[in-house]
Write an enzyme that holds these catalytic residues in place. Structure first.
Site, PDB file in Angstrom:
ATOM      1  N   CYS A  90       0.844  -1.188   0.000  1.00  0.00           N
ATOM      2  CA  CYS A  90       0.000   0.000   0.000  1.00  0.00           C
ATOM      3  C   CYS A  90       0.887   1.248   0.000  1.00  0.00           C
ATOM      4  O   CYS A  90       2.025   1.229   0.481  1.00  0.00           O
ATOM      5  CB  CYS A  90      -0.911  -0.010   1.231  1.00  0.00           C
ATOM      6  SG  CYS A  90      -2.113   1.342   1.259  1.00  0.00           S
ATOM      7  N   ASP A  92       0.408   3.709   1.798  1.00  0.00           N
ATOM      8  CA  ASP A  92       0.402   4.200   3.178  1.00  0.00           C
ATOM      9  C   ASP A  92       1.832   4.435   3.678  1.00  0.00           C
ATOM     10  O   ASP A  92       2.714   3.599   3.526  1.00  0.00           O
ATOM     11  CB  ASP A  92      -0.306   3.152   4.051  1.00  0.00           C
ATOM     12  CG  ASP A  92      -0.610   3.639   5.453  1.00  0.00           C
ATOM     13  OD1 ASP A  92       0.334   4.006   6.166  1.00  0.00           O
ATOM     14  OD2 ASP A  92      -1.790   3.643   5.825  1.00  0.00           O
ATOM     15  N   ARG A  94       3.142   4.222   6.386  1.00  0.00           N
ATOM     16  CA  ARG A  94       3.613   3.421   7.508  1.00  0.00           C
ATOM     17  C   ARG A  94       4.056   2.012   7.115  1.00  0.00           C
ATOM     18  O   ARG A  94       4.529   1.247   7.956  1.00  0.00           O
ATOM     19  CB  ARG A  94       2.497   3.310   8.563  1.00  0.00           C
ATOM     20  CG  ARG A  94       2.025   4.643   9.060  1.00  0.00           C
ATOM     21  CD  ARG A  94       0.710   4.566   9.815  1.00  0.00           C
ATOM     22  NE  ARG A  94      -0.437   4.417   8.925  1.00  0.00           N
ATOM     23  CZ  ARG A  94      -1.695   4.485   9.330  1.00  0.00           C
ATOM     24  NH1 ARG A  94      -1.972   4.711  10.600  1.00  0.00           N
ATOM     25  NH2 ARG A  94      -2.691   4.332   8.473  1.00  0.00           N
ATOM     26  N   HIS A 150      -2.517  -4.487   4.986  1.00  0.00           N
ATOM     27  CA  HIS A 150      -2.134  -4.019   6.320  1.00  0.00           C
ATOM     28  C   HIS A 150      -3.328  -3.508   7.104  1.00  0.00           C
ATOM     29  O   HIS A 150      -4.396  -3.254   6.555  1.00  0.00           O
ATOM     30  CB  HIS A 150      -1.058  -2.931   6.206  1.00  0.00           C
ATOM     31  CG  HIS A 150      -1.589  -1.618   5.679  1.00  0.00           C
ATOM     32  ND1 HIS A 150      -2.002  -0.583   6.495  1.00  0.00           N
ATOM     33  CD2 HIS A 150      -1.779  -1.171   4.421  1.00  0.00           C
ATOM     34  CE1 HIS A 150      -2.426   0.426   5.750  1.00  0.00           C
ATOM     35  NE2 HIS A 150      -2.295   0.106   4.484  1.00  0.00           N
ATOM     36  N   CYS A 153      -6.168   0.209   7.017  1.00  0.00           N
ATOM     37  CA  CYS A 153      -5.963   0.683   5.655  1.00  0.00           C
ATOM     38  C   CYS A 153      -7.079   1.633   5.240  1.00  0.00           C
ATOM     39  O   CYS A 153      -8.246   1.255   5.204  1.00  0.00           O
ATOM     40  CB  CYS A 153      -5.889  -0.494   4.688  1.00  0.00           C
ATOM     41  SG  CYS A 153      -5.610   0.018   2.980  1.00  0.00           S
TER      42      CYS A 153
END
Lengths: 259, 301
Positions: A90, A92, A94, A150, A153
């Protein structure tokens, strides 16, 4: 923007919650989220954030501590790459696979998009993903494709929240996340009465399975899997609990039997 | 925690219109060990495409004994891969996650990255490695040749990420990073006219066509490698220009709440060149249709 507008905002919220008691839970969740966001933002150098200085520092450190201490590796990498893994992760901030799975330069060919989705074969609409898979499988000859979902999300949360009935509120996000609509349907069918957060957690994992199945719509992937030169794996990084799950998709054609 | 091999089973019913794949999931490195089975249905149209493989696969006289599955994956290698991934995660957890537990806990609640980074999928150019981005710093899109398609048309994968990061996460900076010896740019430069539409790669890199044209206009006398390098940089600027074609991006750049930057990582000599889009000056250029203006260019080595 000072203390006054903050006080006004809090007062308005209090007033609303007195009138509409049922909104208290929603309000509490949102306030918690805002607090966390502000905490995260403030913990990272809020005084005067200079983006250029930030990346310069990062690069200089990389060059000194990694590049120059490993001339053999980087010399080889400059000539070419032969990663064993292709990873879908992703976007993202993190969940960068270089951190989470400790990939070093040269280890993994990485595609990152919203909710780490692999759309089905489409030469026009999804040429980007198709190009990446084609390059990784046919040119780089990666041995494994890993799709990693994850926790928490935003893309999956959107998938679970949006009505996806054709009346889009976004330019592109709804059209994108609906790729994993089969995961949403499955989760709703199996756990209709579960809490929303729980449903999202299941959907995050099911969406990986939808993506794995979509990988098989690419002929060169299917061929590699059947021949045994390519393996497809699903992963789930749970950063709330510091855990990682890993599984595999197996696909093959059995010998033919004359009946 | 030893990693026991995951159990698989495949059921094929030659008479039904779908095949079933059975997946068994095992949480190997988490706090809970659980085993659950998921089934996926593969549609008929897909099986029809696969039947020619079935004919080729049966080199021997069909017998009565049936193999449990036809998968040829070497089980030993497979266990190695599972183990490799496990070791990688445990290294992350020990060296980074546990060390900075508070920070990770906060991140679990929300992310507030200051950057949107658009980088190439190339295994050698992960922005976290090269620019030291830590978890929480940068919302990252990675695709072949770090290309940005136009707002109105073209392949869609990158666009949802642009929308989410700019409109929901409200990132303050967008950084498009290109790099040396980019296979995608090379494919673009080698491509003939509109390319081979049988190839995904060509269908995608054609998004960067304008960069190729501007490169050919000024650098066609150079050696192919130098042309490619020129195109790698031209493509970054082309992507930056494309970003300004997204209304909500241009709006924020105009207001001053969003900055656009270009970066070029040369891993042959380990240098990083960076520049920032000068929006005010670019608007003049936009009327001419000749690209963007940049400022604050510097090279780090």
């Amino acid at each position: 923007m000072g203390n006054e507008s903050y006080e006004d905002a809090i007062e308005a919220l209090k007033k609303l919650l007195i009138e509409k008691d049922e909104l208290k839970d929603v309000a509490a969740a949102k306030v918690k989220k805002i607090t966390a966001e502000l905490q995260t933002a403030s913990s990272s150098d809020s005084k005067s954030f200079d983006p250029v200085e930030r990346i310069k520092e990062g690069f200089v450190t990389f060059k000194k501590e990694k590049y120059e201490t490993n001339p053999a590796l980087y010399g080889e990498l400059a000539k070419g790459q032969s990663p064993k893994y292709m990873v879908f992760a992703c976007s993202d901030s993190r969940v960068c696979p270089s951190h989470v799975l400790n990939f070093h330069p040269g280890d993994a060919f990485v595609v990152r998009n919203i909710a780490n989705m692999v759309p089905p074969f489409d030469k026009v609409k999804y040429a980007g993903v198709g190009a990446a898979i084609e390059y990784a499988v046919l040119h780089l000859k990666v041995e494994n494709i890993v799709v990693i979902g994850h926790s928490a999300c935003g893309g999956i949360k959107g998938l679970m929240s949006f009505p996806l009935d054709g009346n889009n509120s976004t330019d592109f996000i709804e059209d994108w996340v609906k790729i994993c609509l089969p995961a949403k349907s499955k989760v709703l069918a199996e756990s209709e009465s579960s809490a929303f957060e729980d449903q999202c957690g299941r959907c995050e994992r099911e969406a990986v399975n939808v993506s794995l199945a979509n990988l098989l719509t690419y002929p060169f992937v299917r061929e590699g899997v059947v021949k045994g030169t390519l393996a497809l794996k699903g992963g789930y990084y749970d950063f709330v609990n510091g855990a990682f799950e890993l599984w595999e998709l197996q696909f093959g054609i059995s010998p033919v039997h004359s009946i | 925690m030893a990693a026991t091999p995951t159990h698989f089973s495949v059921s094929h019913d030659p008479f039904s219109s779908t095949s079933l794949l059975n997946l068994q999931t095992q949480a190997i490195f988490g706090p809970n060990h659980s085993l659950k089975t998921t089934q996926l249905r593969i549609p008929a149209s897909f099986r029809r495409k696969a039947t020619n493989l079935q004919v080729m696969a049966s080199g021997k006289t069909p017998g009565l004994t049936q193999e449990a599955n036809g998968v040829a994956i070497d089980r030993q290698n497979n266990t190695d891969v599972f183990d490799d991934i496990k070791q990688r995660f445990l290294a992350f957890k020990k060296l980074k996650y546990m060390d900075d537990f508070e920070h990770y806990k906060n991140l679990a609640d929300a992310q507030a990255p200051k950057f949107l980074v658009i980088a190439c999928a190339d295994s050698r150019v992960c922005p976290s490695a090269v620019l030291g981005f830590q978890p929480g710093d940068a919302f990252t899109v990675r695709n072949i040749a770090n290309l940005v398609p136009p707002y109105e048309s073209g392949p869609t994968e990158t666009k949802a990420a642009l929308e989410f990061s700019v409109n929901t996460l409200n990132v303050e900076n967008i950084l498009v990073i290109g790099h040396s010896r980019c296979g995608g740019i090379q494919a673009l430069m080698k491509m003939e006219d509109e390319g081979d539409s049988r190839s995904f790669i060509h269908n995608w890199v054609v998004v960067g066509k304008k960069a190729k044209e501007s490169t050919k206009a000024v650098a066609s006398n150079l050696h192919f490698d130098h042309q490619c390098q020129h195109c790698e940089k031209a493509s970054i600027n082309h992507s930056l220009e494309r970003l300004l074609g997204y209304p909500w991006i241009e709006e924020k750049v105009r207001q001053g709440s969003l900055s656009l930057h270009g970066g070029y990582y040369n891993f042959v000599d380990c240098t990083f060149e960076k520049w920032t889009v000068d929006y005010a000056a670019s608007r003049g250029k936009k009327k001419e249709g000749s690209g963007i203006a940049v400022k604050d260019r510097s090279v780090w080595s």
